[in-house]
Design a protein around this motif. Structure first.
Motif, PDB file in Angstrom:
ATOM      1  N   ASN A  63       0.834  -1.202   0.000  1.00  0.00           N
ATOM      2  CA  ASN A  63       0.000   0.000   0.000  1.00  0.00           C
ATOM      3  C   ASN A  63       0.873   1.258   0.000  1.00  0.00           C
ATOM      4  OD1 ASN A  63      -2.566   1.312   0.157  1.00  0.00           O
ATOM      5  ND2 ASN A  63      -2.246   1.638   2.352  1.00  0.00           N
ATOM      6  N   GLY A  66       2.114   2.034  -3.491  1.00  0.00           N
ATOM      7  CA  GLY A  66       1.020   2.541  -4.322  1.00  0.00           C
ATOM      8  C   GLY A  66       0.657   3.971  -3.965  1.00  0.00           C
ATOM      9  N   ILE A  67       0.583   4.262  -2.677  1.00  0.00           N
ATOM     10  CA  ILE A  67       0.268   5.626  -2.241  1.00  0.00           C
ATOM     11  C   ILE A  67       1.359   6.590  -2.718  1.00  0.00           C
ATOM     12  CG2 ILE A  67       0.045   7.132  -0.213  1.00  0.00           C
ATOM     13  CD1 ILE A  67      -1.342   4.798   1.219  1.00  0.00           C
ATOM     14  N   GLY A  70       0.809   7.346  -6.253  1.00  0.00           N
ATOM     15  CA  GLY A  70      -0.330   8.249  -6.404  1.00  0.00           C
ATOM     16  C   GLY A  70      -0.004   9.677  -6.007  1.00  0.00           C
ATOM     17  N   LEU A  71       0.832   9.845  -5.005  1.00  0.00           N
ATOM     18  CA  LEU A  71       1.208  11.194  -4.548  1.00  0.00           C
ATOM     19  C   LEU A  71       1.948  11.990  -5.623  1.00  0.00           C
ATOM     20  CD1 LEU A  71       2.243  10.250  -0.933  1.00  0.00           C
ATOM     21  CD2 LEU A  71       0.686  12.139  -1.455  1.00  0.00           C
TER      22      LEU A  71
ATOM     23  N   SER B 126      -4.644   1.927  -3.809  1.00  0.00           N
ATOM     24  CA  SER B 126      -3.522   2.575  -3.120  1.00  0.00           C
ATOM     25  C   SER B 126      -3.096   3.832  -3.876  1.00  0.00           C
ATOM     26  CB  SER B 126      -2.324   1.622  -3.017  1.00  0.00           C
ATOM     27  OG  SER B 126      -2.660   0.463  -2.292  1.00  0.00           O
ATOM     28  N   VAL B 127      -3.014   3.714  -5.183  1.00  0.00           N
ATOM     29  CA  VAL B 127      -2.622   4.860  -6.007  1.00  0.00           C
ATOM     30  C   VAL B 127      -3.651   5.986  -5.865  1.00  0.00           C
ATOM     31  CG1 VAL B 127      -2.283   5.634  -8.386  1.00  0.00           C
ATOM     32  CG2 VAL B 127      -1.336   3.435  -7.645  1.00  0.00           C
ATOM     33  N   ILE B 129      -5.576   6.576  -3.379  1.00  0.00           N
ATOM     34  CA  ILE B 129      -5.410   7.179  -2.052  1.00  0.00           C
ATOM     35  C   ILE B 129      -4.270   8.198  -2.086  1.00  0.00           C
ATOM     36  CG2 ILE B 129      -4.639   6.725   0.316  1.00  0.00           C
ATOM     37  CD1 ILE B 129      -6.141   4.004   0.095  1.00  0.00           C
ATOM     38  N   GLY B 130      -3.154   7.818  -2.718  1.00  0.00           N
ATOM     39  CA  GLY B 130      -2.027   8.753  -2.825  1.00  0.00           C
ATOM     40  C   GLY B 130      -2.428  10.029  -3.549  1.00  0.00           C
TER      41      GLY B 130
END
Lengths: 317, 281
Positions: A63, A66-67, A70-71, B126-127, B129-130
């Motif tokens: 996770n 992935g986060i 995405g950031l 997850s992406v 969420i980011g």
């Protein structure tokens, strides 16, 4: 030979932590993520100073990657922090699809790499991470040699667009390069000029290579020592220039022989200038519990191992 | 202002495109995108309404969408093309050498509208969420949407993400599960039962809504309702019941059409059941 003095041993991960705090002050886009190892990664100072930009994911590395990916969509520059094993092997497909293939500006920062993690044993001693990461297109792979260089590398990767794997370690280790040094990604550093053998080392092994150089000098052998802090992209020009002078090669790394620095150098030389070569690396085995220095000795990564590899490769010229 | 009928007409053309693209490529996944076509049309044309001519990777100042179950690519590409991100002619290149329309969505070819590669399952939430956290950090009040498959929920990373999003109050995020009940090897119930999804998501701390995903009015209303639930401290989940293969009788609810392309005869039969509304590419 050029003299390198230990200015006082420090752990490389603390170099990462100090630089991360500096980056937080310099660049509001820098964010940091950690999977329940904030203390081990030396990320507390950043977390305390920038609580809004510090993301604690808990023990959930997939996770976290992935986060982080995405950031970047929104312009952030995420630095993830966990042990090398959990930064690579545990999340390889997440890195492959969401970071490398998608070419996202994620900085994967990995501590406790290699055998010198010590007593925790083979479950945590990742010796394959360089290989896994260097195989991914778009990925830059960096393994600095001491505290000062880790700090410089951490600062440098923030302004390098694209995925980066930054690898460092757990134990206190001689700190011998300059504080505040410039760090150029992909540019090997010539630490000592020599004519008899080229020793290309990365990470903690750079210090061991310098110690081996002294011993070799006493035997009348002039070794050229080159710090390959960036394994990918490899500074091919520096490698080829050195070997054209010395005619033989030793590589030294705290990593599996398969997939490591030696493997990259061997590939280059096989294609461009085949020469006698020896590799100081772990040979197709897992590690075990023990003190860092005991493990380096048992698995053939100690100073005498580099000396004997140099003598052997010179005899093969 | 687009009417429900306008949206339905677009969805019909998207369904034709899906059949023709998969047939043209002699490969791909028709079943899933046929089921989620109404949702994707409603999301782009009625709910998010991003600017297709000003696509940026960062998506600052607009809603962004992530497709976690990347094998629904044919439907997504068709919606992106009709929405104006690129010409519908390009749909003919789907899955072919040199195309920007890769078998699974990819950023490497620079196709406008795509912000993340997907296809290896379980990574999209997850992406998302980011991206939602980046929006919060940037003071951008727009929302992030993520579509996930139901079979995909068997991937453990999703549950890390469910825990995180609720635990960290990611309330600018709307996740949608495309609950068609089937996956490659058969019904979810036989492959790996998902259990009571609503109870599970609620127990994880999400606001959970449900809607039927093959009725345009219900989809639009469901998405508007979900928007209303954002900004209240919890992530929002829509369990969207759909039919795999919706619109083509012999594909309906049949897991065998997950990843199989129709032959010439089947294609003709399928297209005979779906109205050409906006013109075939």
């Amino acid at each position: 030979m050029t003299e390198y003095l230990n200015q006082g041993s420090k752990d490389t991960r603390s170099g990462f932590g100090e630089a991360l705090l500096e980056l937080g002050k310099q660049n509001p886009q820098v964010v940091a993520l950690c999977a329940d190892l904030t203390g081990s990664l030396k990320m507390e100072a950043f977390a305390k100073e920038f609580p809004d930009r510090f993301i604690q994911t808990g023990i959930a590395e997939a996770n976290m990657i992935g986060i982080a990916a995405g950031l970047t969509i929104g312009g952030k520059i995420p630095f993830t922090g966990t042990f090398a094993n959990f930064s690579t092997a545990r999340v390889y497909d997440q890195i492959r699809q969401s970071v490398a293939y998608s070419n996202k500006n994620v900085k994967i920062c990995a501590s406790h790499a290699g055998l010198t993690l010590g007593e925790d044993g083979a479950t945590h001693q990742n010796l394959e991470d360089i290989g896994m990461m260097k195989m991914l297109p778009n990925m830059t792979v960096i393994n600095p040699c001491d505290f000062n260089q880790t700090k410089a590398a951490t600062l440098a990767i923030a302004s390098h667009p694209g995925p980066v794997y930054l690898r460092f370690g757990r134990p206190k280790w001689p700190n011998f390069t300059q504080a505040g040094q410039p760090f150029v990604i992909g540019k090997a550093l010539l630490l000592n000029e020599g004519t008899d053998v080229s020793i290309f080392a990365t990470g903690h092994m750079v210090w061991n290579a310098l110690q081996a150089c002294k011993i070799l000098e006493e035997q009348g052998i002039r070794a050229e020592i080159i710090d390959i802090h960036t394994i990918k992209p490899l500074d091919e020009a520096a490698v080829l220039a050195s070997v054209s002078k010395t005619g033989c090669v030793v590589t030294a790394e705290e990593h599996m022989r398969n997939g490591g620095l030696g493997d990259s150098v061997a590939q280059l030389l096989a294609l461009r200038n085949p020469l006698p070569m020896e590799m100081v690396a772990v040979n197709d085995t897992f590690g075990e519990s023990g003190k860092p220095e005991e493990l380096l000795k048992k698995y053939g990564l100690d100073v005498p191992d580099i000396v004997s590899a140099a003598l052997k490769v010179i005899s093969r010229k | 202002m687009l009417s429900i009928e306008d949206l339905e007409q677009t969805a019909s053309q998207v369904r034709r495109d899906i059949i023709r693209m998969v047939h043209g490529a002699s490969s791909g996944h028709p079943g899933g995108p046929l089921g989620s076509a109404d949702f994707l049309v409603a999301l782009y044309f009625k709910i998010m309404k991003p600017d297709p001519l000003q696509f940026t990777m960062d998506g600052t100042g607009e809603d962004v969408f992530f497709l976690s179950n990347g094998h629904l690519s044919a439907g997504w590409y068709s919606v992106l093309a009709h929405y104006g991100y690129f010409g519908t002619d390009e749909l003919a290149t789907f899955r072919k050498l040199g195309s920007r329309l890769q078998g699974h969505p990819a950023t490497a070819e620079g196709l406008p509208g795509i912000r993340m590669s997907s296809g290896s399952l379980g990574q999209g939430l997850s992406v998302a969420i980011g991206a939602a956290m980046a929006k919060k950090l940037n003071g951008d009040e727009h929302l992030v949407y993520c579509l996930m498959g139901d079979g995909e929920l068997q991937e453990g990373q999703n549950w890390e993400a469910f825990m995180f999003a609720a635990g960290k109050n990611i309330d600018n995020l709307i996740a949608v599960v495309d609950y068609n009940g089937v996956q490659i090897d058969g019904p979810n119930e036989k492959v790996m039962p998902l259990g009571d999804l609503e109870a599970k998501f609620e127990a994880f701390g999400w606001n959970v809504l449900s809607m039927y995903g093959n009725d345009m009015t219900e989809v639009v209303d469901g998405l508007k309702k979900a928007q209303w639930f954002t900004g209240q401290g919890k992530p929002v989940m829509i369990i969207m019941t759909t039919h795999m293969g919706f619109g083509v009788d012999f594909m309906l609810d049949n897991h065998e059409w997950h990843g199989v392309f129709p032959n010439d005869e089947q294609t003709e039969k399928a297209l005979g059941q779906i109205a050409e509304t906006l013109g075939d590419y």
